[in-house]
Design a protein around this motif. Sequence first.
Motif, PDB file in Angstrom:
ATOM      1  N   ALA A 106       0.862 -57.543 -65.055  1.00 42.70           N
ATOM      2  CA  ALA A 106      -0.488 -57.329 -65.587  1.00 42.70           C
ATOM      3  C   ALA A 106      -0.805 -58.252 -66.761  1.00 42.70           C
ATOM      4  CB  ALA A 106      -0.666 -55.862 -65.986  1.00 42.70           C
ATOM      5  N   PRO A 107       0.091 -58.398 -67.753  1.00 45.03           N
ATOM      6  CA  PRO A 107      -0.218 -59.328 -68.848  1.00 45.03           C
ATOM      7  C   PRO A 107      -0.331 -60.773 -68.383  1.00 45.03           C
ATOM      8  CG  PRO A 107       1.548 -57.814 -69.473  1.00 45.03           C
ATOM      9  CD  PRO A 107       1.349 -57.665 -68.003  1.00 45.03           C
ATOM     10  N   GLY A 157      -4.603 -61.477 -72.771  1.00 45.39           N
ATOM     11  CA  GLY A 157      -3.345 -61.620 -73.487  1.00 45.39           C
ATOM     12  C   GLY A 157      -3.507 -62.398 -74.773  1.00 45.39           C
ATOM     13  N   ARG A 158      -4.305 -63.475 -74.718  1.00 46.46           N
ATOM     14  CA  ARG A 158      -4.518 -64.268 -75.934  1.00 46.46           C
ATOM     15  C   ARG A 158      -5.262 -63.453 -76.994  1.00 46.46           C
ATOM     16  NH1 ARG A 158      -6.336 -67.941 -72.124  1.00 46.46           N
ATOM     17  NH2 ARG A 158      -4.757 -69.415 -71.412  1.00 46.46           N
ATOM     18  N   LEU A 159      -6.179 -62.586 -76.549  1.00 41.61           N
ATOM     19  CA  LEU A 159      -6.917 -61.751 -77.483  1.00 41.61           C
ATOM     20  C   LEU A 159      -5.967 -60.868 -78.287  1.00 41.61           C
ATOM     21  CD1 LEU A 159      -9.614 -60.607 -78.561  1.00 41.61           C
ATOM     22  CD2 LEU A 159      -9.566 -58.989 -76.642  1.00 41.61           C
ATOM     23  N   TYR A 160      -4.928 -60.393 -77.620  1.00 42.13           N
ATOM     24  CA  TYR A 160      -3.960 -59.538 -78.285  1.00 42.13           C
ATOM     25  C   TYR A 160      -2.727 -60.305 -78.765  1.00 42.13           C
ATOM     26  CZ  TYR A 160      -6.588 -55.491 -76.709  1.00 42.13           C
ATOM     27  OH  TYR A 160      -7.576 -54.556 -76.502  1.00 42.13           O
TER      28      TYR A 160
END
Length: 434
Positions: free
Chosen positions: A172-173, A180-183
Amino acid sequence: MSNESPLIQSMRTAVAAAPADVPLRLHLAELLLGEGLGEAAVAEAAVALQHAPGDAGARALMMRAMGLPAPADGKAEAAEEPEQPAAHRPSTGFDWAAAENEVAGAVPPRFVTPTPAPGPGATAPEAPLAADGSGDPGDATAWEVDTPGSVTLADVGGMQEIKDRLEAAFLAPMRNPELGRLYGKSLRGGLLMYGPPGCGKTFIARAVAGELGASFMSVSINDVLDMWMGNSERNMHEVFETARRQAPCVLFLDEVDALGAKRSRMQHGGMRNTVNQLLTELDGVGGANEGVFVLAATNVPWDVDIALRRPGRLDRTLLVLPPDAAAREAILRYHLRDRPIESVDLGKLVKVTEDLSGADLAHVCESASERALLDSTRTGVVRMINMKDLLGAAKEVRPSTDPWFASARNVAMFANEGGMYDELLAYLKKRRKL
């Protein structure tokens, strides 16, 4: 392994009971080599060299298993000495010039003729640079990389729990890089799959590559290990460089316990340096591993260096167990699809093969085919494969996973540091194998 003879399986059990017995392990390697199982022989010889780095027999066996010529009298260095010019050769009375002229038409020249200089106005081609900026471009085709395949997790029969864990912890990631980059999640990752042999770890790795639409690159110890000092580390570096150039790429490290064995047990500096190189490549300083997804598989996770499981490396684990009922039905159906069968009750066959691995199930189908073939040869009447053949074969095939569970039980009960094997303990309790 299901394709190994009973003698080799017995020898494996004996080696597991005395892992430091070098002569016993070398005898197992000789048997494996005699059966044409070169990769398995290389792995056993490598472990023998860890226990006895100076053992000439182990080194010679390793070279034979890898298809390399053995050095004459153990003096490999002599083969690397440069040939002396004719003027400096010792005077032995042998006519070198005449001999060279005699074989000139049969033996190709030892040196390639230099390329003629370009003519006036021509531009010499620019030599490509290697990844490290040097003038050696390296061999771009040294490592086989498969293009994104069509095999996905949907092609893996049953094993829904494993698919769900892969989806939540790994896939999923990776499928949502923007999120993913946002987190702050980088597009990289490492997963260690462990469990008994023959249960589909390699197939799952290929399915993960298909899910991600990534290239697939499989590497084992005989792809990396080299008898010359420093070459193994260089090979390890080139493996990761190839994966980085092919990103997105799933890099599958098969039998990672051989590539990344515990350094505390090693007496040979060469193998220790190879493990150090693997750790360095997994770190990917400066984000070099972006888009490289490292999957590793092992039957003996307790022999893997603990540093490999540090966060940022192979920090996630997945227990791959013998196939469940749905998976067994899919595997049996696959191996029987092109064979002449009649009145086969897959439901009944699934029940009597509960503890068998995927490789064991393939062996059941093969043995049943042999029974029908032999019967047809004796009677002169060709007949179909029936349930009697399959049930008889299933009764004869012993689960190849039993020796693994015998070893894993002790580790899970008495060496479960930090809850590393909680999932395995839960399975053993559920199956009443404790």
